[in-house]
Design a protein around this motif. Structure first.
Motif, mmCIF file in Angstrom:
data_model
loop_
_atom_site.group_PDB
_atom_site.id
_atom_site.type_symbol
_atom_site.label_atom_id
_atom_site.label_comp_id
_atom_site.label_asym_id
_atom_site.label_seq_id
_atom_site.Cartn_x
_atom_site.Cartn_y
_atom_site.Cartn_z
ATOM 1 N N HIS A 177 -12.065 -65.515 -25.501
ATOM 2 C CA HIS A 177 -10.798 -64.797 -25.518
ATOM 3 C C HIS A 177 -11.093 -63.311 -25.644
ATOM 4 C CE1 HIS A 177 -7.987 -68.305 -26.893
ATOM 5 N NE2 HIS A 177 -8.863 -68.696 -25.982
ATOM 6 N N THR A 178 -10.057 -62.499 -25.590
ATOM 7 C CA THR A 178 -10.204 -61.062 -25.737
ATOM 8 C C THR A 178 -9.365 -60.582 -26.909
ATOM 9 O OG1 THR A 178 -10.486 -60.797 -23.350
ATOM 10 C CG2 THR A 178 -9.922 -58.824 -24.598
ATOM 11 N N ILE A 179 -9.992 -59.767 -27.752
ATOM 12 C CA ILE A 179 -9.258 -59.052 -28.783
ATOM 13 C C ILE A 179 -9.000 -57.665 -28.210
ATOM 14 C CG2 ILE A 179 -9.255 -58.181 -31.152
ATOM 15 C CD1 ILE A 179 -9.278 -61.274 -30.899
ATOM 16 N N VAL A 180 -7.727 -57.332 -28.035
ATOM 17 C CA VAL A 180 -7.327 -56.048 -27.465
ATOM 18 C C VAL A 180 -6.866 -55.135 -28.600
ATOM 19 C CG1 VAL A 180 -5.724 -54.856 -25.928
ATOM 20 C CG2 VAL A 180 -6.575 -57.127 -25.311
ATOM 21 N N TYR A 181 -7.497 -53.977 -28.690
ATOM 22 C CA TYR A 181 -7.046 -52.931 -29.613
ATOM 23 C C TYR A 181 -6.225 -51.964 -28.767
ATOM 24 C CZ TYR A 181 -10.685 -54.628 -32.785
ATOM 25 O OH TYR A 181 -11.475 -55.396 -33.599
ATOM 26 N N GLU A 182 -4.995 -51.744 -29.178
ATOM 27 C CA GLU A 182 -4.123 -50.860 -28.401
ATOM 28 C C GLU A 182 -3.189 -50.108 -29.336
ATOM 29 O OE1 GLU A 182 -0.202 -53.381 -27.395
ATOM 30 O OE2 GLU A 182 -1.425 -52.811 -25.695
ATOM 31 N N LYS A 183 -2.382 -49.251 -28.744
ATOM 32 C CA LYS A 183 -1.484 -48.395 -29.513
ATOM 33 C C LYS A 183 -0.581 -49.189 -30.449
ATOM 34 C CE LYS A 183 1.740 -44.598 -28.965
ATOM 35 N NZ LYS A 183 2.306 -43.641 -28.030
ATOM 36 N N SER A 184 -0.087 -50.345 -30.006
ATOM 37 C CA SER A 184 0.860 -51.114 -30.817
ATOM 38 C C SER A 184 0.194 -52.071 -31.805
ATOM 39 C CB SER A 184 1.816 -51.896 -29.917
ATOM 40 O OG SER A 184 1.112 -52.911 -29.236
ATOM 41 N N GLY A 185 -1.135 -52.131 -31.807
ATOM 42 C CA GLY A 185 -1.822 -53.012 -32.747
ATOM 43 C C GLY A 185 -2.957 -53.781 -32.093
#
Length: 165
Positions: free
Chosen positions: A30-38
């Motif tokens: 899977h992918t853990i996405v770090y982004e502006k909303s969390g």
């Protein structure tokens, strides 16, 4: 790794995307996405999200690599790629390892505001002061960052040739 705040089956890379990190979930990646909303967990591999981003740009992964090769040294094996645009600015992501590696992390060049070297890791600060520790040598990160900056500038220069004054 930060605990994701939500789980989704699909994700589009945008200028709000900071980092894509692999996570082994049972027998799937899977992918853990770090982004502006969390922080979000996506049930697709990071490389699959990169492929989708290239397709959303009207191209494909292989063509995006070839485009990067036009502006950079063709002998590289970890090419940064333009994966989105934001008001005419290319959004560049670069891999820290082989893009096919299950341990690879994709980092958004545009979102980095600071890099700090520690003895055992590197702390990358992104927009909105989000900090992520990466267990990689500073020289590898710096090399990918500089290469991404070169691609970013070359693409902007190329695109600006077609903008009417």
């Amino acid at each position: 790794m930060t605990v994701p705040t939500r789980f989704v089956s699909d994700y589009n890379i945008t200028s709000n995307t900071y980092l894509l990190e692999s996570k082994k979930q049972d027998k799937k990646i899977h992918t853990i996405v770090y982004e502006k909303s969390g922080v979000i967990e996506v049930s697709k591999r990071p490389l699959r999200l990169i492929h989708i981003a290239c397709e959303n740009m009207g191209s494909n992964y292989r063509a995006s690599i070839n485009r990067s090769k036009q502006f950079l040294d063709e002998n590289k094996h970890k090419f940064p790629l333009v994966v989105a645009t934001d008001y005419g600015h290319p959004q560049v992501m670069f891999p820290l390892m082989s893009p096919k590696s299950h341990n690879n992390i994709w980092v958004s060049f545009n979102a980095i505001t600071n890099i700090v070297n520690h003895r055992t890791h590197v702390t990358v600060t992104f927009k909105d002061s989000l900090e992520v520790d990466l267990f990689i040598h500073i020289s590898s990160l710096n090399n990918q960052y500089v290469t991404s900056a070169m691609l970013y500038k070359a693409i902007l220069k190329h695109w600006n040739r077609f903008v009417p004054l």
